[in-house]
Design a protein around this motif. Structure first.
Motif, PDB file in Angstrom:
ATOM      1  N   LYS A   1       0.853  -1.182   0.000  1.00 11.94           N
ATOM      2  CA  LYS A   1       0.000   0.000   0.000  1.00 11.94           C
ATOM      3  C   LYS A   1       0.891   1.234   0.000  1.00 11.94           C
ATOM      4  CE  LYS A   1      -3.554  -2.369   2.616  1.00 11.94           C
ATOM      5  NZ  LYS A   1      -4.104  -2.604   3.924  1.00 11.94           N
ATOM      6  N   VAL A   2       0.400   2.337  -0.539  1.00 12.56           N
ATOM      7  CA  VAL A   2       1.161   3.585  -0.523  1.00 12.56           C
ATOM      8  C   VAL A   2       1.562   3.894   0.919  1.00 12.56           C
ATOM      9  CG1 VAL A   2       1.042   6.082  -0.918  1.00 12.56           C
ATOM     10  CG2 VAL A   2       0.109   4.508  -2.620  1.00 12.56           C
ATOM     11  N   GLY A   3       2.832   4.177   1.117  1.00  4.71           N
ATOM     12  CA  GLY A   3       3.354   4.488   2.446  1.00  4.71           C
ATOM     13  C   GLY A   3       3.959   3.298   3.170  1.00  4.71           C
ATOM     14  N   GLU A   4       3.719   2.083   2.705  1.00  4.53           N
ATOM     15  CA  GLU A   4       4.314   0.915   3.362  1.00  4.53           C
ATOM     16  C   GLU A   4       5.828   0.980   3.255  1.00  4.53           C
ATOM     17  OE1 GLU A   4       2.791  -3.080   3.269  1.00  4.53           O
ATOM     18  OE2 GLU A   4       0.915  -2.324   2.429  1.00  4.53           O
ATOM     19  N   VAL A   5       6.491   0.516   4.293  1.00  2.00           N
ATOM     20  CA  VAL A   5       7.940   0.629   4.414  1.00  2.00           C
ATOM     21  C   VAL A   5       8.599  -0.744   4.392  1.00  2.00           C
ATOM     22  CG1 VAL A   5       9.816   1.392   5.941  1.00  2.00           C
ATOM     23  CG2 VAL A   5       7.739   2.759   5.739  1.00  2.00           C
ATOM     24  N   VAL A   6       9.763  -0.811   3.759  1.00  2.00           N
ATOM     25  CA  VAL A   6      10.625  -1.982   3.817  1.00  2.00           C
ATOM     26  C   VAL A   6      12.033  -1.490   4.127  1.00  2.00           C
ATOM     27  CG1 VAL A   6      11.029  -2.005   1.312  1.00  2.00           C
ATOM     28  CG2 VAL A   6      11.427  -4.062   2.639  1.00  2.00           C
TER      29      VAL A   6
END
Length: 133
Positions: free
Chosen positions: A71-76
């Motif tokens: 999703k937009v904004g998800e971080v890795v």
């Protein structure tokens, strides 16, 4: 001492100030680098978003899942544990800004890459400064 934890499900909305007095622990995984092409060393987000890579030799790579899986904004967060450059590829047809579509980003030895989904076409992020000895 009391041991407690809060498990937040996929669709939980937290609003306001979060006062955390314990540790923040992210689901993590070790991904072995493989080959030197897009698609090699695949990362599986279901196993965690904190990625420790193993086996970088200056040419080997890992590949992110498709942007459609995030999703937009998800971080890795990807951390290169080796004393050699790591190549990080987007999935086929995706991009990691500022590189071109399907191009890799090079991550320095003993360094990291923090990415977030910017939109349906690209990951964006930064490489934090490596800790000096």
């Amino acid at each position: 001492m009391h041991d407690s934890s809060l498990v937040i499900s996929e669709n939980t909305l937290l609003d306001g100030v979060i006062d955390m007095r314990g540790a923040l622990v992210l689901n993590n995984q070790i991904v072995n680098t493989a080959g030197s092409a897009q698609g090699d060393g695949p990362i599986d987000f279901s196993k965690g978003r904190l990625i420790f890579t193993k086996g970088a030799d200056g040419t080997t790579a890992v590949t992110l899942p498709a942007l459609s899986e995030a999703k937009v904004g998800e971080v890795v967060i990807i951390y290169n544990q080796d004393n050699a450059v790591l190549e990080v590829f987007p999935a086929s047809g995706d991009k990691i800004q500022p590189a071109a579509d399907d191009a890799a980003i090079s991550v320095a030895a003993y360094s990291g890459l923090i990415l977030f989904k910017l939109n349906d076409a690209a990951w964006a992020g930064f490489e934090p400064a490596k800790i000096g000895a």
